[in-house]
Design a protein around this motif. Structure first.
Motif, short mmCIF file in Angstrom:
data_model
loop_
_atom_site.label_atom_id
_atom_site.label_comp_id
_atom_site.label_asym_id
_atom_site.label_seq_id
_atom_site.Cartn_x
_atom_site.Cartn_y
_atom_site.Cartn_z
N VAL A 51 17.22 23.54 35.17
CA VAL A 51 16.90 23.91 36.40
C VAL A 51 15.34 23.62 36.78
O VAL A 51 14.53 23.95 35.66
N LEU A 70 5.22 34.16 29.80
CA LEU A 70 4.06 34.83 29.90
C LEU A 70 2.93 33.93 29.75
O LEU A 70 2.78 33.01 29.08
N LEU A 116 0.82 29.12 28.76
CA LEU A 116 2.28 29.70 28.87
C LEU A 116 2.52 29.95 27.43
O LEU A 116 2.69 28.85 26.39
N VAL A 117 2.61 31.19 27.11
CA VAL A 117 2.70 31.32 25.43
C VAL A 117 4.34 32.00 25.43
O VAL A 117 4.99 32.81 26.07
N SER A 118 4.76 31.58 24.19
CA SER A 118 6.14 31.77 23.80
C SER A 118 6.39 31.88 22.31
O SER A 118 5.98 30.83 21.52
N PHE A 119 6.93 32.85 21.87
CA PHE A 119 7.29 33.07 20.45
C PHE A 119 8.53 32.42 20.35
O PHE A 119 9.55 32.96 21.11
N ASP A 166 17.51 25.88 21.76
CA ASP A 166 17.09 25.00 22.75
C ASP A 166 15.78 24.93 22.90
O ASP A 166 15.09 24.32 23.88
N ALA A 209 13.85 21.86 24.33
CA ALA A 209 14.01 21.26 25.59
C ALA A 209 13.53 22.30 26.71
O ALA A 209 13.48 21.95 28.04
N ASP A 210 12.97 23.42 26.50
CA ASP A 210 12.68 24.47 27.62
C ASP A 210 11.60 24.15 28.48
O ASP A 210 12.17 23.77 29.58
N PHE A 211 10.58 24.05 27.88
CA PHE A 211 9.41 24.20 28.98
C PHE A 211 9.14 22.96 29.99
O PHE A 211 8.90 23.04 31.22
N GLU A 212 8.93 21.92 29.10
CA GLU A 212 8.55 20.75 29.92
C GLU A 212 9.74 20.21 30.80
O GLU A 212 9.51 19.90 31.85
N ASP A 213 11.13 20.53 30.17
CA ASP A 213 12.18 20.10 31.06
C ASP A 213 12.21 20.95 32.39
O ASP A 213 12.88 20.41 33.66
N THR A 214 11.84 22.13 32.34
CA THR A 214 12.03 22.99 33.38
C THR A 214 10.71 22.73 34.15
O THR A 214 10.66 23.46 35.41
N ARG A 215 9.87 21.98 33.98
CA ARG A 215 8.67 21.57 34.89
C ARG A 215 7.67 22.61 34.66
O ARG A 215 6.80 22.92 35.65
N LYS A 216 8.04 23.66 34.05
CA LYS A 216 7.08 24.90 34.00
C LYS A 216 5.68 24.37 33.22
O LYS A 216 4.70 24.94 33.43
N GLN A 229 13.48 12.85 24.01
CA GLN A 229 13.20 13.31 25.48
C GLN A 229 12.09 12.62 26.09
O GLN A 229 11.72 13.01 27.27
N THR A 265 9.06 14.05 25.70
CA THR A 265 8.14 15.29 25.86
C THR A 265 6.89 15.03 25.38
O THR A 265 6.66 14.66 24.28
#
Lengths: 340, 340
Positions: free
Chosen positions: A50, A102, B103-106, B112, B115-122, B147, B149
């Motif tokens: 999405v 975050l 955007l920080v993520s542990f 997955d 695939a997460d962040f760039e795919d969601t356009r965030k 991908q 990315t």
DNA sequence: ATAAAAAATACATACGTATGCATGCGCAAT
DNA sequence: ATTGCGCATGCATACGTATGTATTTTTTAT
């Protein structure tokens, strides 16, 4: 990037409409069980994700929390207070647990931070982190309130403002550690940390410290209180000043671990033994505290709990619920730096 | 929230069209000088902020970088490696300097994340941070590449993959510190850090260490190499094992400062003096390193530079340019823990 | 068998911005 | 006066999703 898949692509493959795809992916009860399965299957197969921008635009929710970290402007830019860094870690974890991303931002308490993130719709709410020792801090808080921004903050409660804070009981913590040192038969206490100019947190710790002394019929000697900000360097310098002072003392209560670490170094360089000659206690229980020599006795602030509370309360505000300011207890962590 | 202002509101107030407002705010040359001024004035007055979601949706750019921090799964969840925490700080600063949000993520190197962040356009791109000691790590990198990315990573270069990495010269760093200790006339070296199972970073440090020994006609005794992951606890245990081993040694090279800190404690508890009996050196130069007792000699990795390089290179990739893998030199920081 | 109710899906639209294209206007050149 | 041109602005649309409403299909009740 490969040409991105949209919900229309999924719809076409599945032979349904885009709206059905959207509903299927969000597990809406409106869509038939089997249709949902098929749509989700195809979506997974095509590696569809999405588009959060479109989604956020439509729903007006970003699924993101912004963390604004205010640093002591006196600090060099490369260093970050390890206590806040630890908070950052726990907040990151806590928000991940709630399914929120975050957004981290370091601020210098400069112009327009108060307006930035939520207004741009990048975040649903804001967490303010830092010592509350800035002159125009309250003023900015008022603006935040006026804007009806959702936010919570770390630190001592702000009297008179309806702001949700999560902090620890600095007064009690200061009392607690001081009392512990008193039990080790120390009589002459020094306190290192900004009291007149510093943050409200430090002031509360000092007040607790003084109260413990009074309750045990010990002197509060203002000559033995030296201002310091929360860096090891500042603690080092403060302790040096204290030693040059000439006034005798057998215990140092520091307003933070970093200050205590600096003080320990100064004391040891001057040839004193810790804890035999001088007991030293800190405040925070940062990771380093257990690896000083000797290991530091300190008042632990539970950063994991703090992070969770901050996030939980913020999300309550975001969803329109009430949230209450909360004070967390500190825990005395006894190690070696004060004689038992 | 107060009813949000949109560019249409500004347009109405300024008596122009929405498109003109958009152009004026982005300083497009298409709009008349005076119109622009007026529009910007009104926008400021109404405290208007561009809706980033709408803007990102339209432009397909988020102005955001995602930082994925991979942690050692063996770690307790509340602790974060201070070295990476420091990197996090410098990356935050570097991206802010470039006008990007972070955007920080542990991550736990779980399903997955790739695939997460760039795919969601965030996010427009991704920075990967962590030791490269995961079994399916390369596999995931390949997927990221497939991908298309945009991403860069911290760490040693990955042979065979066209991945942009920024790392420090671990081999040289290991060589450097070891050589320094050799100059202090130490002869029997122990090395603490995972070599067979650990990260490629640790392995390179060990190789440099061994090379320095060989170049100085000293023995590499495999009995004196103990595996350890980068925590103080692990270092403590490894050093204890080393001491129980019975093989004599007068120097410990640790694969990281945290390991060294744990080792110092174990050695001191066993009654040895540092550095007189045993020299100890670390790697990283985390903040704590200067406040151990005695202060630790170590190989410094320049986290500030690293953060800037990572961000710069990522943004190059995002804008379609080429970017090169880069190796940074380490700096020897001489303190007290190895006799000079 | 037929009407009514329920379930499942499709249609249409809005979120707020950025931008290609069309339009209008003033002015110079013919 | 007509044409042409450049400049400034307005119009229309698309980005991709979520959701209220309309429509179709299925089930249930009579």
């Amino acid at each position: 990037m490969k040409s991105k898949q949209t919900s229309f692509d999924i719809a076409y493959r599945a032979g349904v409409s885009q709206s059905t795809v959207s509903r299927a992916l969000r597990n809406s009860p409106l869509v038939n069980e089997e249709t949902r399965r098929r749509v989700q299957e195809i979506a997974a197969e095509l590696n569809y994700k999405v588009d959060k921008n479109a989604s956020s635009l439509r729903t007006q929710q970003s699924g993101t929390i912004a963390l604004l970290l205010f640093e002591d402007p006196t600090n060099d830019d490369s260093l970050i207070n390890p206590f806040f860094l630890s908070m950052l870690g726990s907040i990151t974890r806590a928000s991940a647990k709630k399914g929120y991303d975050l957004l981290v931002s370091f601020q210098q308490m400069s112009n327009d931070w108060h307006a930035d993130f939520e207004d741009t719709r990048k975040a649903d709410g804001i967490i303010l982190l830092g010592y509350g020792d800035y002159t125009d801090y309250e003023e900015k808080l008022v603006k935040l309130i006026e804007q009806e921004t959702h936010f919570v903050r770390w630190g001592a409660d702000v009297k008179g403002l309806s702001v949700v804070s999560v902090g620890c009981d600095n007064f009690h913590g200061g009392y607690q550690v001081t009392e512990h040192v008193i039990k080790q038969n120390r009589k002459n206490f020094a306190f290192l940390g900004g009291v007149t100019t510093g943050s409200p947190e430090f002031l509360d710790r000092y007040k607790g410290h003084c109260q413990a002394l009074k309750d045990n019929n010990l002197n509060v000697d203002s000559n033995l209180q030296i201002d310091a900000v929360s860096t090891d360097e500042s603690g080092y310098l403060a302790a040096k000043k204290l030693l040059e002072n000439g006034v005798a003392f057998d215990a140092i209560c520091a307003a933070s671990d970093l200050i205590a670490i600096g003080a320990m170094r100064a004391v040891q360089e001057a040839g004193y033994n810790i804890p035999n000659d001088i007991a030293v206690v800190g405040f925070d229980d940062i990771a380093t505290a257990s690896f000083t020599f000797p290991a530091m006795t300190t008042a632990k602030q539970d950063t994991v709990l703090a992070g969770e509370l901050l996030v939980d309360k913020l999300l309550q505000l975001v969803s329109g619920e009430e949230a209450q300011t909360q004070l967390m207890p500190t825990t005395l962590v006894v190690r070696k730096s004060c004689g038992s």
